[in-house]
Design a protein around this motif. Structure first.
Motif, PDB file in Angstrom:
ATOM      1  N   THR A  33       0.829  -1.199   0.000  1.00  0.00           N
ATOM      2  CA  THR A  33       0.000   0.000   0.000  1.00  0.00           C
ATOM      3  C   THR A  33       0.865   1.252   0.000  1.00  0.00           C
ATOM      4  O   THR A  33       0.353   2.342  -0.102  1.00  0.00           O
ATOM      5  CB  THR A  33      -0.938   0.014   1.220  1.00  0.00           C
ATOM      6  OG1 THR A  33      -0.144  -0.082   2.396  1.00  0.00           O
ATOM      7  CG2 THR A  33      -1.937  -1.116   1.144  1.00  0.00           C
ATOM      8  N   TRP A  88     -11.945  -0.744  -7.416  1.00  0.00           N
ATOM      9  CA  TRP A  88     -12.125   0.551  -6.772  1.00  0.00           C
ATOM     10  C   TRP A  88     -12.950   0.324  -5.517  1.00  0.00           C
ATOM     11  O   TRP A  88     -13.982  -0.354  -5.565  1.00  0.00           O
ATOM     12  CB  TRP A  88     -12.807   1.482  -7.772  1.00  0.00           C
ATOM     13  CG  TRP A  88     -12.993   2.896  -7.384  1.00  0.00           C
ATOM     14  CD1 TRP A  88     -12.071   3.726  -6.836  1.00  0.00           C
ATOM     15  CD2 TRP A  88     -14.181   3.674  -7.562  1.00  0.00           C
ATOM     16  NE1 TRP A  88     -12.607   4.981  -6.652  1.00  0.00           N
ATOM     17  CE2 TRP A  88     -13.904   4.955  -7.094  1.00  0.00           C
ATOM     18  CE3 TRP A  88     -15.449   3.387  -8.065  1.00  0.00           C
ATOM     19  CZ2 TRP A  88     -14.850   5.986  -7.109  1.00  0.00           C
ATOM     20  CZ3 TRP A  88     -16.381   4.400  -8.092  1.00  0.00           C
ATOM     21  CH2 TRP A  88     -16.083   5.690  -7.622  1.00  0.00           C
ATOM     22  N   ASP A  95     -19.621   6.858  -0.539  1.00  0.00           N
ATOM     23  CA  ASP A  95     -18.194   6.508  -0.493  1.00  0.00           C
ATOM     24  C   ASP A  95     -17.386   7.186  -1.599  1.00  0.00           C
ATOM     25  O   ASP A  95     -16.155   7.169  -1.566  1.00  0.00           O
ATOM     26  CB  ASP A  95     -17.998   4.996  -0.638  1.00  0.00           C
ATOM     27  CG  ASP A  95     -18.614   4.187   0.486  1.00  0.00           C
ATOM     28  OD1 ASP A  95     -18.802   4.737   1.590  1.00  0.00           O
ATOM     29  OD2 ASP A  95     -18.920   2.999   0.256  1.00  0.00           O
ATOM     30  N   THR A  97     -15.671   9.992  -3.074  1.00  0.00           N
ATOM     31  CA  THR A  97     -15.153  11.269  -2.591  1.00  0.00           C
ATOM     32  C   THR A  97     -13.970  11.695  -3.455  1.00  0.00           C
ATOM     33  O   THR A  97     -13.471  10.912  -4.264  1.00  0.00           O
ATOM     34  CB  THR A  97     -14.660  11.128  -1.131  1.00  0.00           C
ATOM     35  OG1 THR A  97     -13.582  10.193  -1.115  1.00  0.00           O
ATOM     36  CG2 THR A  97     -15.781  10.671  -0.200  1.00  0.00           C
ATOM     37  N   VAL A  98     -13.542  12.909  -3.251  1.00  0.00           N
ATOM     38  CA  VAL A  98     -12.337  13.382  -3.937  1.00  0.00           C
ATOM     39  C   VAL A  98     -11.177  12.451  -3.604  1.00  0.00           C
ATOM     40  O   VAL A  98     -10.414  12.055  -4.494  1.00  0.00           O
ATOM     41  CB  VAL A  98     -12.021  14.844  -3.554  1.00  0.00           C
ATOM     42  CG1 VAL A  98     -10.643  15.253  -4.047  1.00  0.00           C
ATOM     43  CG2 VAL A  98     -13.086  15.792  -4.107  1.00  0.00           C
ATOM     44  N   ASP A  99     -11.042  12.063  -2.337  1.00  0.00           N
ATOM     45  CA  ASP A  99      -9.942  11.179  -1.934  1.00  0.00           C
ATOM     46  C   ASP A  99      -9.983   9.842  -2.666  1.00  0.00           C
ATOM     47  O   ASP A  99      -8.944   9.296  -3.014  1.00  0.00           O
ATOM     48  CB  ASP A  99      -9.947  10.944  -0.425  1.00  0.00           C
ATOM     49  CG  ASP A  99      -9.407  12.137   0.348  1.00  0.00           C
ATOM     50  OD1 ASP A  99      -8.699  12.979  -0.251  1.00  0.00           O
ATOM     51  OD2 ASP A  99      -9.693  12.230   1.559  1.00  0.00           O
ATOM     52  N   SER A 100     -11.172   9.323  -2.902  1.00  0.00           N
ATOM     53  CA  SER A 100     -11.263   8.023  -3.566  1.00  0.00           C
ATOM     54  C   SER A 100     -10.892   8.093  -5.045  1.00  0.00           C
ATOM     55  O   SER A 100     -10.677   7.067  -5.679  1.00  0.00           O
ATOM     56  CB  SER A 100     -12.673   7.431  -3.411  1.00  0.00           C
ATOM     57  OG  SER A 100     -13.613   8.100  -4.234  1.00  0.00           O
ATOM     58  N   LYS A 102      -8.481  10.672  -6.282  1.00  0.00           N
ATOM     59  CA  LYS A 102      -7.295  11.511  -6.492  1.00  0.00           C
ATOM     60  C   LYS A 102      -6.297  10.907  -7.473  1.00  0.00           C
ATOM     61  O   LYS A 102      -5.580  11.627  -8.157  1.00  0.00           O
ATOM     62  CB  LYS A 102      -6.607  11.821  -5.168  1.00  0.00           C
ATOM     63  CG  LYS A 102      -7.279  12.937  -4.424  1.00  0.00           C
ATOM     64  CD  LYS A 102      -6.460  13.391  -3.248  1.00  0.00           C
ATOM     65  CE  LYS A 102      -7.134  14.601  -2.627  1.00  0.00           C
ATOM     66  NZ  LYS A 102      -6.426  15.065  -1.446  1.00  0.00           N
ATOM     67  N   GLU A 128     -17.718  19.887  -4.555  1.00  0.00           N
ATOM     68  CA  GLU A 128     -16.294  19.871  -4.211  1.00  0.00           C
ATOM     69  C   GLU A 128     -15.505  18.967  -5.161  1.00  0.00           C
ATOM     70  O   GLU A 128     -14.348  19.231  -5.468  1.00  0.00           O
ATOM     71  CB  GLU A 128     -16.068  19.456  -2.751  1.00  0.00           C
ATOM     72  CG  GLU A 128     -16.449  18.035  -2.402  1.00  0.00           C
ATOM     73  CD  GLU A 128     -17.918  17.831  -2.022  1.00  0.00           C
ATOM     74  OE1 GLU A 128     -18.245  16.725  -1.559  1.00  0.00           O
ATOM     75  OE2 GLU A 128     -18.744  18.754  -2.193  1.00  0.00           O
ATOM     76  N   MET A 129     -16.142  17.923  -5.670  1.00  0.00           N
ATOM     77  CA  MET A 129     -15.482  17.027  -6.611  1.00  0.00           C
ATOM     78  C   MET A 129     -15.312  17.713  -7.969  1.00  0.00           C
ATOM     79  O   MET A 129     -14.243  17.646  -8.575  1.00  0.00           O
ATOM     80  CB  MET A 129     -16.271  15.724  -6.770  1.00  0.00           C
ATOM     81  CG  MET A 129     -15.506  14.669  -7.515  1.00  0.00           C
ATOM     82  SD  MET A 129     -16.277  13.063  -7.450  1.00  0.00           S
ATOM     83  CE  MET A 129     -16.469  12.790  -5.712  1.00  0.00           C
ATOM     84  N   TYR A 132     -12.491  20.316  -7.579  1.00  0.00           N
ATOM     85  CA  TYR A 132     -11.162  19.708  -7.483  1.00  0.00           C
ATOM     86  C   TYR A 132     -10.660  19.287  -8.863  1.00  0.00           C
ATOM     87  O   TYR A 132      -9.536  19.600  -9.252  1.00  0.00           O
ATOM     88  CB  TYR A 132     -11.189  18.505  -6.532  1.00  0.00           C
ATOM     89  CG  TYR A 132      -9.877  17.758  -6.495  1.00  0.00           C
ATOM     90  CD1 TYR A 132      -8.832  18.210  -5.697  1.00  0.00           C
ATOM     91  CD2 TYR A 132      -9.669  16.629  -7.277  1.00  0.00           C
ATOM     92  CE1 TYR A 132      -7.611  17.532  -5.672  1.00  0.00           C
ATOM     93  CE2 TYR A 132      -8.455  15.952  -7.262  1.00  0.00           C
ATOM     94  CZ  TYR A 132      -7.437  16.414  -6.455  1.00  0.00           C
ATOM     95  OH  TYR A 132      -6.235  15.760  -6.442  1.00  0.00           O
TER      96      TYR A 132
END
Length: 177
Positions: A33, A88, A95, A97-100, A102, A128-129, A132
């Motif tokens: 990871t 994914w 679930d 999100t931007v983090d998922s 990036k 927000e997505m 970004y």
């Protein structure tokens, strides 16, 4: 439980794979990871940039278990790129999100369109997505998963730099159905 499907996928022989082949920098999607972002970017760039022998990703459908991509059945949600694909982690729309996502912004040459398949139901993108990815020069389009799957295939066939993050349609299924 609902058993509808947009495409027939055989249940037999269901290998799980990232779809990417090893490169000189090591395998994509290995068990570690702790990936070096520069190595990850180089590997993904090789996958997307179009080595002469690389085959385009082709979404072939889905069933109650997952997606069929380049004749490989993948369980759950997937992130597909022009010449590679990955499992994914998001299971529901909340679930996503931007983090998922990036990783999509790190790819070179850059992705120009990110399709987000939201399950069986179309949902508007999270502001927000959109912001970004706009800052990274990527247009976000959200639609139901079946439409995203078809749109990805068309745009990829036209050699557009497209990615699709596809929630499995079961994200909208009630266990009671």
């Amino acid at each position: 439980r609902r058993r509808g499907c947009a495409g027939a996928v055989p249940r037999a022989a269901r290998p799980l794979s990232t779809g990417a082949s090893p490169t000189r920098d090591g395998p994509v999607g290995g068990t570690s990871t702790q990936l070096d972002p520069n190595t990850t970017r180089a590997i993904l760039s090789d996958s997307i940039g179009g080595a002469a022998d690389a085959h385009k990703t082709q979404m072939q459908g889905w069933n109650e278990f997952g997606f069929l991509v380049n004749d490989v059945e993948l369980e759950g949600s997937v992130l597909v790129l022009p010449r590679s694909y990955l499992l994914w982690s998001p299971k529901t729309f909340d679930d996503v999100t931007v983090d998922s996502l990036k990783l999509v912004a790190l790819i070179e040459p850059s992705i120009e369109i990110l399709l987000i398949g939201t399950g069986e139901v179309s949902r508007p993108p999270k502001p927000e997505m959109v912001e970004y990815f706009r800052q990274h020069g990527i247009v976000v389009e959200q639609m139901n998963t079946s439409s995203s799957l078809s749109t990805f295939n068309i745009l990829n066939e036209e050699d557009r730099r497209v990615a699709a993050a596809l929630l499995h349609p079961s994200a909208d299924w009630d266990d009671d159905e």
